[in-house]
Write a protein that holds these residues in place. Structure first.
Motif, PDB file in Angstrom:
ATOM      1  N   LEU A  44      -0.464   2.429   5.826  1.00 52.10           N
ATOM      2  CA  LEU A  44       0.962   1.948   5.288  1.00 52.10           C
ATOM      3  C   LEU A  44       1.574   1.607   6.651  1.00 52.10           C
ATOM      4  O   LEU A  44       1.060   1.652   7.679  1.00 52.10           O
ATOM      5  N   THR A  45       2.704   0.886   6.335  1.00 52.04           N
ATOM      6  CA  THR A  45       3.556   0.423   7.617  1.00 52.04           C
ATOM      7  C   THR A  45       3.913   1.708   8.357  1.00 52.04           C
ATOM      8  O   THR A  45       4.249   1.340   9.397  1.00 52.04           O
ATOM      9  N   LEU A  80       0.604   1.147  -2.985  1.00 60.92           N
ATOM     10  CA  LEU A  80       0.218  -0.006  -2.401  1.00 60.92           C
ATOM     11  C   LEU A  80       1.280  -0.952  -2.321  1.00 60.92           C
ATOM     12  O   LEU A  80       1.701  -1.512  -3.497  1.00 60.92           O
ATOM     13  N   ASP A 114       0.100  -3.406   3.148  1.00 60.57           N
ATOM     14  CA  ASP A 114      -0.568  -2.376   3.374  1.00 60.57           C
ATOM     15  C   ASP A 114      -2.089  -2.871   3.675  1.00 60.57           C
ATOM     16  O   ASP A 114      -2.532  -3.757   2.976  1.00 60.57           O
TER      17      ASP A 114
END
Length: 106
Positions: free
Chosen positions: A20-21, A64, A68
């Protein structure tokens, strides 16, 4: 219902890492190539080698988004599209279409 889906994922899903970010998350999900009617692998031969054009299916409870990535079995996948599936007002699981990430040329 979410607990039932979680149990199915725990029993039959694969362990994946969702990048993930804001960091990596280990999760259970179903991840498999999308079958082709002709059973031929779409792709192309380029100057840097074979590019695999197959899409992959993700079903899991980890959200998501478009930036991602999913890591599994030494492969990295980018999210092409994703969306939640609901029962009533509750999101039950996430569906996503993934493609293999290509390494940047050095």
């Amino acid at each position: 219902m979410r607990d039932w889906i979680r149990e199915v994922l725990e029993r039959y899903g694969q362990e994946v890492t969702v990048r993930l970010t804001d960091g990596d998350v280990t999760a259970r999900a179903f991840l498999q190539p999308v079958t082709e009617r002709a059973e031929q692998v779409p792709g192309a031969v380029t100057g840097i080698g074979w590019l695999d054009g197959r899409l992959w299916l993700y079903l899991g409870q980890t959200v998501l988004g478009p930036r991602d990535k999913v890591l599994w079995n030494g492969m990295e996948f980018r999210v092409r599209s994703s969306r939640p599936y609901y029962i009533g007002d509750e999101p039950l699981y996430w569906w996503a279409s993934l493609e293999r990430a290509r390494e940047a040329a050095e």
